[in-house]
Design a protein around this motif. Structure first.
Motif, short mmCIF file in Angstrom:
data_model
loop_
_atom_site.label_atom_id
_atom_site.label_comp_id
_atom_site.label_asym_id
_atom_site.label_seq_id
_atom_site.Cartn_x
_atom_site.Cartn_y
_atom_site.Cartn_z
N GLY A 101 0.71 -1.16 0.11
CA GLY A 101 0.04 0.03 0.05
C GLY A 101 1.13 1.22 -0.15
O GLY A 101 2.11 1.25 0.28
N LEU A 102 0.12 2.39 -0.47
CA LEU A 102 0.52 3.62 -0.43
C LEU A 102 0.21 4.48 0.83
O LEU A 102 -1.09 4.07 0.95
CB LEU A 102 0.48 4.36 -1.71
CG LEU A 102 1.02 3.79 -2.79
CD1 LEU A 102 0.36 4.55 -4.14
CD2 LEU A 102 2.69 3.98 -2.91
N VAL A 103 0.83 5.26 1.61
CA VAL A 103 0.33 6.08 2.24
C VAL A 103 -0.50 7.19 1.81
O VAL A 103 -0.33 7.66 0.49
CB VAL A 103 1.62 6.88 3.27
CG1 VAL A 103 2.26 5.79 3.97
CG2 VAL A 103 2.31 7.60 2.46
N PRO A 104 -1.68 7.77 2.44
CA PRO A 104 -2.62 8.75 1.88
C PRO A 104 -2.01 10.05 0.95
O PRO A 104 -2.59 10.09 -0.16
CB PRO A 104 -3.31 8.96 3.00
CG PRO A 104 -3.30 8.18 3.85
CD PRO A 104 -1.83 7.33 3.97
N ASP A 105 -0.98 10.29 1.84
CA ASP A 105 -0.36 11.41 0.71
C ASP A 105 0.01 11.08 -0.80
O ASP A 105 0.32 11.98 -1.60
CB ASP A 105 1.01 12.06 1.51
CG ASP A 105 0.44 12.94 2.65
OD1 ASP A 105 -0.86 13.15 3.02
OD2 ASP A 105 1.28 13.26 3.71
#
Length: 165
Positions: A101-105
């Motif tokens: 996953g990617l962090v929200p930013d």
């Protein structure tokens, strides 16, 4: 809340459909003792209600103890921590991508396809005889997750429906 869990797999590295490169995106080895492991999992999972988002320090210690061989990779974008990949090597020459996953930013910036490409390439190279790479996703995860997995060449092999508690 009703949840569908979808399991996807790839049984040969030649099935990987690579995404267009995202300049500045890289995948690096991350030491399991790095505080980024917990920090990134919480940041990635919080918007989707992942269990890790609410773990206590004691629960994290137990989680690490249950998975002593788990390998971690850090996704960076122009040197900034952008996401996390965790791998479990299983008997039978299988690699499970336990976390991706990617962090929200960094969500919504066109990085997901190339990030998954990097994660899958790494999975196929973790052992000399990898025969299968697989992972699971949930209908509660990012709405484009399953589509990204399918576009990269992973195919669904199982779905489960249930209630998220």
């Amino acid at each position: 809340m009703r949840e569908i869990v979808t399991y996807v797999e790839m049984t040969g590295s030649d099935q990987l459909a690579r995404a267009e490169p995202a300049p500045g995106l890289a995948l690096e080895t991350l030491d399991r003792d790095s505080p980024l492991v917990v920090d990134l999992q919480v940041k990635i999972g919080s918007p989707y209600g992942w269990k890790c988002a609410d773990r206590t320090d004691q629960q994290w210690v137990a989680w690490y103890a249950e998975h002593p061989d788990r390998l971690f990779r850090l996704l960076t974008f122009h040197g900034e921590p952008a996401g996390l990949v965790a791998y479990d090597l299983h008997p039978g020459d299988e690699v499970e991508i336990e976390t991706f996953g990617l962090v929200p930013d960094f969500v919504g910036r066109g990085l997901g396809g190339h990030a998954l490409t990097l994660a899958l390439e790494q999975a196929w190279n973790l052992a000399p005889t990898v025969a299968r790479v697989w992972l699971h996703t949930s209908s509660m995860d990012h709405p484009h997750a399953l589509r990204n997995y399918h576009r990269r060449g992973l195919r669904t092999f199982k779905t489960e429906a249930g209630d998220r508690t």
